[in-house]
Design an enzyme around this catalytic site. Structure first.
Site, mmCIF file in Angstrom:
data_model
loop_
_atom_site.group_PDB
_atom_site.id
_atom_site.type_symbol
_atom_site.label_atom_id
_atom_site.label_comp_id
_atom_site.label_asym_id
_atom_site.label_seq_id
_atom_site.Cartn_x
_atom_site.Cartn_y
_atom_site.Cartn_z
ATOM 1 N N TYR A 189 0.860 -1.182 0.000
ATOM 2 C CA TYR A 189 0.000 0.000 0.000
ATOM 3 C C TYR A 189 0.897 1.233 0.000
ATOM 4 O O TYR A 189 1.855 1.302 0.779
ATOM 5 C CB TYR A 189 -0.888 -0.002 1.248
ATOM 6 C CG TYR A 189 -1.788 1.203 1.397
ATOM 7 C CD1 TYR A 189 -1.522 2.175 2.372
ATOM 8 C CD2 TYR A 189 -2.897 1.374 0.588
ATOM 9 C CE1 TYR A 189 -2.342 3.280 2.528
ATOM 10 C CE2 TYR A 189 -3.729 2.479 0.735
ATOM 11 C CZ TYR A 189 -3.445 3.423 1.709
ATOM 12 O OH TYR A 189 -4.264 4.515 1.850
ATOM 13 N N ASP B 265 9.353 2.937 -0.584
ATOM 14 C CA ASP B 265 8.307 3.621 0.180
ATOM 15 C C ASP B 265 8.552 3.303 1.660
ATOM 16 O O ASP B 265 8.160 2.251 2.144
ATOM 17 C CB ASP B 265 6.924 3.157 -0.264
ATOM 18 C CG ASP B 265 5.835 3.835 0.550
ATOM 19 O OD1 ASP B 265 4.650 3.609 0.255
ATOM 20 O OD2 ASP B 265 6.175 4.590 1.484
ATOM 21 N N LYS C 134 4.638 9.599 8.529
ATOM 22 C CA LYS C 134 4.457 9.094 9.879
ATOM 23 C C LYS C 134 5.450 9.675 10.906
ATOM 24 O O LYS C 134 5.316 10.819 11.318
ATOM 25 C CB LYS C 134 4.475 7.555 9.857
ATOM 26 C CG LYS C 134 3.294 6.980 9.042
ATOM 27 C CD LYS C 134 3.305 5.481 9.032
ATOM 28 C CE LYS C 134 2.295 4.922 8.047
ATOM 29 N NZ LYS C 134 0.909 4.962 8.525
HETATM 30 P P1 KE4 Z 1 -0.727 8.550 4.485
HETATM 31 O O1 KE4 Z 1 -1.261 9.236 3.247
HETATM 32 O O2 KE4 Z 1 -1.797 7.724 5.187
HETATM 33 O O3 KE4 Z 1 0.010 9.488 5.421
HETATM 34 O O4 KE4 Z 1 0.389 7.526 4.005
HETATM 35 C C1 KE4 Z 1 0.062 6.577 3.017
HETATM 36 C C2 KE4 Z 1 1.033 5.400 3.116
HETATM 37 C C3 KE4 Z 1 2.039 5.296 2.176
HETATM 38 N N1 KE4 Z 1 2.930 4.281 2.226
HETATM 39 C C4 KE4 Z 1 2.864 3.342 3.206
HETATM 40 C C5 KE4 Z 1 3.871 2.233 3.215
HETATM 41 C C6 KE4 Z 1 1.851 3.403 4.190
HETATM 42 O O5 KE4 Z 1 1.777 2.446 5.145
HETATM 43 C C7 KE4 Z 1 0.910 4.458 4.160
HETATM 44 C C8 KE4 Z 1 -0.221 4.577 5.167
HETATM 45 N N2 KE4 Z 1 -0.344 3.502 6.104
HETATM 46 C C9 KE4 Z 1 -1.663 3.261 6.613
HETATM 47 C C10 KE4 Z 1 -1.589 2.043 7.552
HETATM 48 N N3 KE4 Z 1 -1.527 0.832 6.844
HETATM 49 C C11 KE4 Z 1 -2.211 4.460 7.311
HETATM 50 C C12 KE4 Z 1 -3.433 4.184 8.144
HETATM 51 C C13 KE4 Z 1 -4.699 4.608 7.437
HETATM 52 O O6 KE4 Z 1 -4.814 4.419 6.197
HETATM 53 O O7 KE4 Z 1 -5.596 5.122 8.156
#
Ligand code: KE4
Length: 431
Positions: free
Chosen positions: A142, A237, A265
């Protein structure tokens, strides 16, 4: 009705699914999401006065636990000077300098406001730099909710069974290739089938979004060699793994340097910060230095950079934190594995550094197909068993747990007692 239940009923009338991010909705584990009141250290009190030990830590950012003084003090100091200027500030220079010092691949860096913005921007820059259209991602990874990534996506998309979202057009999807994680031959075949068409390969160097899956020996180095050979931009990523698996993230831990890295994060200390960076010759394509456009009203926001700078500076100056985090997580992971073995379940527990996952399958989990063998109903029962015992886990089998420095030995013991009881309960075993 509990206060969480009342609030959730109201929220569902006002917000799609009652939440501002799908994975929070407890859809795959059932029940009502818990509305949190506050957080301090390892503890999350909810709006009904229940207390939980937090093993999610806002999906990674709260590596020092909740409300660490070093971060809150920095935000308090920044508060009186207005919340946003939309003009450059000294701290953005300082934060860029620190990021470049910490992350091996980063020679130049641009701040944005989320991990999604970071990955969307990095792919656009890779396409602008190479003049190529296609990208390759891995099933179950993801990279945020950008259109190009919602193909065989992990995390919430996988949790909701919508790895290919409606609204993503065929025009977009045709430029995103997907292959199984840890399958270098499939990558080679995809490159051969699309000669000189791949702008980038984007990967979670350690996967958190199908549950925790680690790269097979030689896999990351193999990707590095293929990208170098074929002029493909290799993007790590590290939104989850950055500053967590080591000060320099997975690329430091595995000694494989990508061309670009995306971050989020931990970088914001809990406030909205993302970043993308990499080789100077690639990053110099970004406007206004180059022609690849990317912008953001609140990018480099004074409060967010104050929080992020404080947290990163602390991690940079206290590398012993990583030894502590890894030791705590090893106790949790090994303890969980031992309990499952003793109960005859033999479930798979994958751990890298301060991230781990308990998979409800006895088979190895090295890619998405493996992860999908997990017994999801049993996971749901386990999740609620842990919640009822004051342990707050990710409400999905397809997520990793993120350990903070606030998790003490006593809290590890509390977790392991609850783990045993919850596994027994979830499977109707005799104690
Ligand atoms: P954000 O747009 O949520 O800040 O980041 C996206 C993203 C990009 N790359 C990786 C490897 C990530 O894990 C994420 C976001 N992680 C999720 C948890 N699996 C955030 C939690 C959510 O979607 O509410």
């Amino acid at each position: 009705m509990t206060t969480s239940q009342n609030l959730f009923a109201q929220a569902q009338e006002l917000i799609p699914g009652g939440v501002n991010s799908p994975v929070r909705a407890f859809r795959s584990v059932g029940g009502t999401p818990i509305f949190m009141q506050s957080a301090q250290g390892a503890w999350l009190p909810d709006v009904d006065g229940n207390q939980y030990v937090d093993f999610i830590n806002s999906w990674g950012p709260m590596i020092l636990g909740h409300a660490p003084a070093v971060v809150l003090d920095a935000v308090r100091a920044a508060l009186p000077h207005s919340l946003s200027f939309g003009a450059p500030t000294r701290r953005e220079v300082e934060l860029a300098e620190l990021l470049i010092a910490m992350v091996p691949s980063v020679e130049k860096v641009r701040l944005v406001n989320s991990g999604t913005e970071a990955t969307m921007s990095a792919v656009r820059v890779a396409r602008g730099y190479t003049g190529r259209a296609k990208i390759l991602k891995f099933e179950g990874c993801y990279h945020g909710h950008g259109d190009a990534f919602l193909i065989a996506a992990g995390s919430g998309a996988l949790t909701l069974g919508a790895p290919d979202s409606p609204g993503v057009t065929q025009g977009v999807a045709q430029d995103t290739l997907t292959v199984p994680y840890n399958d270098l031959d499939a990558v080679k075949a995809a490159i051969a089938a699309n000669p000189d068409q791949l702008a980038a390969i984007i990967i979670e160097p350690v996967v958190g979004n199908m549950g925790l899956v680690e790269p097979a020996a030689g896999f990351l180095a193999g990707l590095r060699a293929l990208c170098t050979e074929h002029g493909i931009v290799l993007i790590f990523d590290e939104v989850m793994t950055g500053f967590r698996l080591a000060p320099g993230g997975a690329q430091e831990l595995y000694g494989v340097v990508p061309d670009m890295t995306t971050l989020g994060k931990i970088i914001g200390g809990g406030l909205p910060v993302g970043a993308y960076g990499g080789r100077a010759d690639i990053m110099n394509q970004v406007a206004p230095a180059g022609k690849v456009y990317q912008a953001g009203t609140l990018s480099g926001n004074p409060l967010a950079t104050a929080a992020g700078m404080a947290q990163l500076r602390y991690l940079h100056e206290h590398p012993e934190v990583y030894e502590q985090l890894n030791a705590t997580t090893t106790r949790l992971a090994d303890g969980t594995r031992q309990i499952a073995k003793e109960l005859g379940l033999n479930y798979t527990v994958n751990q890298v550094g301060s991230m781990f996952s308990l998979f409800f399958t006895a088979a190895p989990v090295n890619n998405l197909e493996d992860a999908k063998q997990a017994d999801l109903p049993a996971f749901g029962r386990y999740f609620h068993g842990m919640l009822n015992r004051g342990i707050y886990l990710a409400p999905s089998q397809f997520e990793a747990l993120f350990i903070s420095t606030a998790i003490t030995d006593e809290l590890v013991d509390k977790y392991l007692v609850a783990c045993r009881e919850s596994l027994i309960e979830a499977h109707g075993l005799s104690a």
